[in-house]
Design an enzyme around this catalytic site. Structure first.
Site, PDB file in Angstrom:
ATOM      1  N   GLU A 188      -6.213  -8.056  -0.625  1.00 23.70           N
ATOM      2  CA  GLU A 188      -6.665  -7.967   0.763  1.00 23.70           C
ATOM      3  C   GLU A 188      -8.155  -7.652   0.795  1.00 23.70           C
ATOM      4  OE1 GLU A 188      -4.620  -5.447   3.493  1.00 23.70           O
ATOM      5  OE2 GLU A 188      -2.650  -6.348   3.120  1.00 23.70           O
ATOM      6  N   GLU A 195       0.817  -1.210   0.000  1.00 20.23           N
ATOM      7  CA  GLU A 195       0.000   0.000   0.000  1.00 20.23           C
ATOM      8  C   GLU A 195       0.857   1.269   0.000  1.00 20.23           C
ATOM      9  OE1 GLU A 195      -2.809  -0.316   3.188  1.00 20.23           O
ATOM     10  OE2 GLU A 195      -3.871  -1.990   2.276  1.00 20.23           O
TER      11      GLU A 195
END
Length: 718
Positions: free
Chosen positions: A193, A122
């Site tokens: 995710e 991320e």
């Protein structure tokens, strides 16, 4: 370059249909990953190896596979493998890990199980903070990873600018709605995710995400040509020791399909298993059929996959979150519950709807096994309060906490001394802290306590203190509750004291003495050998900063074990020298309850008898109120309704038998599987008929393990 504190790469393991692991060639195109020449729709589950013990891994993986999971995902924890920062910078660390994997022939290209790797995590969230260096770092990291030549694809999650050949992927709860898609037509759409819950912090409630919501968004992602979904987490586990990030509780993603203890959480596990089976039943069409979208109404769509021979599969979507709708698809009528997706593997028969749960509901119970309610079972040791004269680290300013402790301890003592010429003075003490926790001692007496929160780590502590005529010693114990978990410029984050005043005098720029950590930590008095290095006394001093110890035997059987710390305040617990994590029972949620009361004791930590339990209590606690509990599923429940006609599927955990049926109703029962009641319409023979059915098909043994069963049958409950 940014060092992420907790991970750098994702490793995913693939099972074959027979349950054995087999390697092969892994590539991809715009439709999916391609393994040994075959396109694949894959369901993956995150299971982090540091958050469970090795003896649990086999069971966790078996339960995941039984739930329709094809792949296991885990992060490689940088902080675990390099506890002291500076031994590796990023290229050396990544290279070391990859070469270790290669030496064991673990990549699919070598015949091993690893089919996919991820570099960074991320990073897009912080990229803009580094201005022009951000994009160049992304390109560097991608090239560095690809040049390691693992023979399997690389991924960057939430990284829209991931350069070829690295795949950009989605993280979040609604990737079917939020993901812009691959940044190249030659890359597949993958979801790395899918958050099955969310990590919980002290002072906040558990985030509850329903099985229906997860299933809806997975089905939508697949309907929009997604081909890989990873559940984060499939098993969350435990943040042992001091590994939890700032203000994060010790339990991690307990609401995952496999709970903290590795028990199956229903209906989440079962509902997703049925979803996986429904999707896999038409996977060839999903991977090779022509894809089109049809409108079925203002908030309704059909996603259709058409084969060359006329066969097709369809996902009928109702985005209306308020009401059920009836739609017409290929001349057939279908009722779609609110906010749901129906899967039609043959474009005719609905085999699964995301809002209709056939799986049973289970309830987990904690049963006290051993109590410590006798004061004589406990011993205590009072942590010494340091004085300025006995400190060796000095500075004429307030040092930043984290850069001083260097993660060797949560604790940093700030001490100073000053002269007071007025007898029995009671001035106001005021300290301002960047976080996370502060205890104030004046002349060895506890004078106050304060703390921040996950949302705002900074706080002020104000208290009236008692000074003596002459030299006064002030000791301030600053404590962190984990390190920052993410963000730009982590090295600039601060904690600890920033200003101290007593009455009108400012001591911020003053001569301070420092002590990193506690004496009990340094002597390791939480171990069998270390506990002999100090003198323990009988329990009886109810004051802050105390160590407590006792012995207990392992509970019989194989059920998971948990420590009920509901009578304690804040601190850390060790069993046989191994930390089971921080606890903070006194930090209540807005509803007035602790964020976490039970703390996991893995069976692997235990001996049959004479287990050493040691607690460090910062505040005030009552050790005799602690219990050692066993954890088990004690109730199962299922229901059917007019709008949800299906067989009620119920099963017992291994080595459990049904002892009794406590509720059954055919009619209009009210409530849910936790709280229920007979309605206005009720068949008086409901319970007897259910008991008869289970006597025919199941072994109903009274009082067997005190296992209970209840079923709500009849009209849909509110």
């Amino acid at each position: 370059m940014v060092r992420m504190l907790y991970w750098f790469t994702a490793i995913l393991l693939l099972w074959t249909a027979t349950g054995t692991v087999r390697g092969g060639n892994v590539t991809y195109d715009g439709r999916s990953l391609i393994i040994n020449g075959q396109h694949k729709i894959l369901f993956s589950g995150s299971i982090h190896y540091p958050r469970s013990t090795p003896d649990m891994w086999s069971s966790l993986i078996s339960k995941a596979k039984a739930g329709g999971i094809d792949v296991i995902q885990t992060y490689v924890f940088w902080n675990l493998h390099e506890p002291q920062q500076g031994q590796y910078h990023m290229k050396r660390f990544v290279s070391r890990i990859v070469n270790m994997m290669k030496s064991e022939k673990l990549y699919a290209s070598q015949g091993g199980p690893i089919i996919l790797s991820q570099v960074e995590n991320e990073y897009k969230n912080v990229e803009a903070a580094f201005h022009e260096k951000g994009p160049s770092y992304v390109r560097w990291a991608a090239l560095m990873a690809v040049n390691l030549q693992t023979g399997v694809p690389w991924v960057m999650c939430k990284q829209d600018d991931a350069p070829d050949p690295v795949i950009n992927s989605c993280n979040g709860m609604r990737c079917g709605e939020t993901f812009a898609g691959p940044n190249s037509p030659n890359k597949p759409s993958i979801w790395t995710e899918n958050w099955t819950s969310f990590y919980q912090v002290y002072g906040e409630e558990t985030y509850m995400r329903s099985a229906q919501d997860i299933a809806f968004h997975v089905a939508l992602f697949i309907a929009k040509t997604g081909s890989y979904v990873n559940y984060y987490m499939y098993h969350g586990g435990t943040n042992f020791g001091r590994t939890a990030s700032a203000f994060t509780i010790t339990s991690y993603y307990d609401q995952a399909p496999l709970d903290e203890y590795g028990l199956i959480r229903q209906p989440k596990w079962g509902h997703l298993k049925e979803l996986h089976a429904a999707i896999k039943s038409c996977s060839k069409l999903l991977l090779h059929g022509a894809h089109k979208t049809l409108s079925l109404g203002p908030l309704q769509q059909a996603y259709v996959f058409q084969g060359n021979s006329g066969q097709c599969a369809a996902f009928l979507v109702n985005n209306d979150g308020k009401q059920e709708v009836e739609v017409l698809f290929q001349s057939n009528s279908y009722k779609l519950p609110e906010k749901s997706i129906s899967i039609l593997p043959d474009c005719k028969t609905m085999t699964f709807n995301t809002a209709k749960v056939n799986a049973q509901y289970t309830s987990r119970s904690m049963k006290p096994n051993q109590k410590f309610n006798s004061v004589g079972k406990w011993e205590e040791y009072s942590e010494p309060i340091p004085e300025f004269d006995k400190t060796s680290l000095r500075a004429n300013r307030l040092l930043e906490h984290m850069s001083t402790t260097k993660d060797t301890s949560d604790y940093l003592w700030y001490t100073f001394r000053f002269q007071q010429n007025l007898p029995n003075a009671q001035p106001v003490f005021n300290a301002q802290s960047h976080g996370h926790v502060l205890h104030a001692y004046v002349n060895g007496v506890h004078a106050g306590f304060g703390h921040g929160s996950h949302q705002n780590t900074s706080f002020s502590l104000q208290a009236t203190v008692h000074l003596k005529n002459g030299t006064n010693n002030v000791a301030l114990l600053s404590a962190t509750v984990g390190l920052p978990d993410s963000g730009a410029y982590l090295e600039r984050r601060v904690a600890g004291l920033r200003r101290v005043r007593i009455q009108n005098k400012d001591f911020t720029t003053y001569t301070w003495g420092y002590q990193v950590g506690l004496l009990g930590e340094r002597l390791q008095i939480y171990t069998e050998n270390g506990s002999n290095k100090v003198k323990w006394n009988k329990l009886g001093t109810n004051r802050p900063l105390m160590w407590y110890k006792t012995l207990f035997d392992a509970p019989a059987g194989n059920d998971p074990v948990a420590l009920n710390l509901g009578s304690m305040g804040k601190g850390e617990a060790w069993v046989n020298g191994q930390s089971i994590g921080r606890y903070w029972v006194s930090f209540h949620t807005s509803r007035g309850s602790p964020s976490q009361t039970w703390y996991n004791i893995p069976r692997a930590f235990l001996k049959p008898t004479g287990n050493l339990l040691v607690l460090l209590e910062e505040e005030k606690g009552y050790p005799p109120g602690i219990t050692v509990d066993t954890v088990s599923v004690t109730k199962v429940c299922g229901y059917a309704s007019k709008s949800h006609l299906s067989a009620v599927q119920l099963s017992c955990p291994p080595k459990r038998n049904i002892s009794r049926i406590i509720f059954a109703s055919f009619g209009t029962p009210s409530g849910n599987c936790e709280s229920y009641a007979i309605g206005n319409c009720h068949s008086s023979s409901s319970k007897a008929n259910v008991e008869k059915a289970f006597l025919k098909f199941c072994w109903l043994k009274p009082n067997a393990h005190d296992f209970k069963f209840h079923s709500i049958l009849g009209k849909e409950v509110p």
